[in-house]
Motif scaffolding. Structure first.
Motif, PDB file in Angstrom:
ATOM      1  N   VAL A  35     -41.178  19.941 -55.888  1.00  0.00           N
ATOM      2  CA  VAL A  35     -39.933  19.688 -55.156  1.00  0.00           C
ATOM      3  C   VAL A  35     -40.103  20.270 -53.759  1.00  0.00           C
ATOM      4  CG1 VAL A  35     -37.448  20.088 -55.097  1.00  0.00           C
ATOM      5  CG2 VAL A  35     -38.605  19.877 -57.307  1.00  0.00           C
ATOM      6  N   THR A  36     -39.958  19.455 -52.759  1.00  0.00           N
ATOM      7  CA  THR A  36     -40.160  19.867 -51.361  1.00  0.00           C
ATOM      8  C   THR A  36     -41.452  20.674 -51.197  1.00  0.00           C
ATOM      9  OG1 THR A  36     -38.715  21.799 -51.582  1.00  0.00           O
ATOM     10  CG2 THR A  36     -37.710  19.778 -50.750  1.00  0.00           C
ATOM     11  N   ARG A  37     -42.534  20.123 -51.702  1.00  0.00           N
ATOM     12  CA  ARG A  37     -43.897  20.672 -51.601  1.00  0.00           C
ATOM     13  C   ARG A  37     -44.101  21.970 -52.365  1.00  0.00           C
ATOM     14  NH1 ARG A  37     -44.088  19.552 -45.350  1.00  0.00           N
ATOM     15  NH2 ARG A  37     -42.727  21.325 -45.525  1.00  0.00           N
ATOM     16  N   ILE A  38     -43.126  22.415 -53.153  1.00  0.00           N
ATOM     17  CA  ILE A  38     -43.250  23.646 -53.935  1.00  0.00           C
ATOM     18  C   ILE A  38     -43.186  23.277 -55.410  1.00  0.00           C
ATOM     19  CG2 ILE A  38     -42.211  25.881 -54.482  1.00  0.00           C
ATOM     20  CD1 ILE A  38     -41.081  25.855 -51.595  1.00  0.00           C
ATOM     21  N   LEU A  39     -44.120  23.815 -56.185  1.00  0.00           N
ATOM     22  CA  LEU A  39     -44.161  23.552 -57.619  1.00  0.00           C
ATOM     23  C   LEU A  39     -43.103  24.392 -58.323  1.00  0.00           C
ATOM     24  CD1 LEU A  39     -45.876  21.772 -59.460  1.00  0.00           C
ATOM     25  CD2 LEU A  39     -47.347  23.745 -59.858  1.00  0.00           C
ATOM     26  N   ARG A  40     -42.236  23.745 -59.095  1.00  0.00           N
ATOM     27  CA  ARG A  40     -41.156  24.425 -59.820  1.00  0.00           C
ATOM     28  C   ARG A  40     -41.313  24.148 -61.317  1.00  0.00           C
ATOM     29  NH1 ARG A  40     -38.478  27.050 -55.508  1.00  0.00           N
ATOM     30  NH2 ARG A  40     -38.372  25.602 -53.791  1.00  0.00           N
ATOM     31  N   ALA A  41     -41.005  25.136 -62.158  1.00  0.00           N
ATOM     32  CA  ALA A  41     -41.049  24.963 -63.607  1.00  0.00           C
ATOM     33  C   ALA A  41     -39.640  24.677 -64.103  1.00  0.00           C
ATOM     34  CB  ALA A  41     -41.609  26.212 -64.278  1.00  0.00           C
ATOM     35  N   LEU A  42     -39.420  23.462 -64.557  1.00  0.00           N
ATOM     36  CA  LEU A  42     -38.105  23.081 -65.064  1.00  0.00           C
ATOM     37  C   LEU A  42     -38.062  23.288 -66.563  1.00  0.00           C
ATOM     38  CD1 LEU A  42     -38.254  21.604 -62.316  1.00  0.00           C
ATOM     39  CD2 LEU A  42     -36.844  19.853 -63.355  1.00  0.00           C
ATOM     40  N   PRO A  43     -36.987  23.881 -67.069  1.00  0.00           N
ATOM     41  CA  PRO A  43     -36.850  24.003 -68.517  1.00  0.00           C
ATOM     42  C   PRO A  43     -36.744  22.607 -69.121  1.00  0.00           C
ATOM     43  CG  PRO A  43     -35.039  25.114 -67.365  1.00  0.00           C
ATOM     44  CD  PRO A  43     -35.861  24.429 -66.344  1.00  0.00           C
ATOM     45  N   LEU A  44     -37.349  22.436 -70.264  1.00  0.00           N
ATOM     46  CA  LEU A  44     -37.373  21.141 -70.924  1.00  0.00           C
ATOM     47  C   LEU A  44     -35.965  20.604 -71.168  1.00  0.00           C
ATOM     48  CD1 LEU A  44     -39.300  19.028 -72.070  1.00  0.00           C
ATOM     49  CD2 LEU A  44     -39.057  20.159 -74.270  1.00  0.00           C
ATOM     50  N   ASP A  45     -35.024  21.493 -71.498  1.00  0.00           N
ATOM     51  CA  ASP A  45     -33.669  21.019 -71.804  1.00  0.00           C
ATOM     52  C   ASP A  45     -32.900  20.531 -70.572  1.00  0.00           C
ATOM     53  OD1 ASP A  45     -33.188  23.475 -70.638  1.00  0.00           O
ATOM     54  OD2 ASP A  45     -31.974  24.239 -72.272  1.00  0.00           O
ATOM     55  N   SER A  46     -33.501  20.661 -69.381  1.00  0.00           N
ATOM     56  CA  SER A  46     -32.845  20.139 -68.181  1.00  0.00           C
ATOM     57  C   SER A  46     -33.314  18.718 -67.841  1.00  0.00           C
ATOM     58  CB  SER A  46     -33.081  21.066 -66.988  1.00  0.00           C
ATOM     59  OG  SER A  46     -34.417  20.972 -66.547  1.00  0.00           O
ATOM     60  N   LEU A  47     -34.224  18.171 -68.653  1.00  0.00           N
ATOM     61  CA  LEU A  47     -34.779  16.846 -68.386  1.00  0.00           C
ATOM     62  C   LEU A  47     -34.617  15.907 -69.570  1.00  0.00           C
ATOM     63  CD1 LEU A  47     -38.122  17.984 -66.778  1.00  0.00           C
ATOM     64  CD2 LEU A  47     -36.225  16.910 -65.586  1.00  0.00           C
TER      65      LEU A  47
END
Length: 70
Positions: A35-47
């Protein structure tokens, strides 16, 4: 190109899926999204799967507020 696009609340592309992190049993636990050139870890339950990509319940501002992934 990543594995799929990540879509925000209004179905705008907000990032690109780089990697799916799994546990020892091979079940997905986190999805790494750029996201905006930065790697983010999204929790599975948010997708959720949506067509050829993923949709998230998080807004772009909420995604950008997540800490960078290691």
């Amino acid at each position: 190109r990543g594995e799929a696009d990540a879509l925000g609340r209004l179905t705008a592309v907000v990032g690109e899926v780089e990697k799916i992190i799994t546990d020892a049993d091979g079940r997905p636990r986190q999805i790494l999204v750029r996201v905006t050139r930065i790697l983010r870890a999204l929790p599975l339950d948010s997708l959720v799967r949506s067509g050829d990509g993923y949709a998230t319940v998080l807004s772009r501002a909420e995604l950008e507020a997540l800490p960078p992934a290691d």
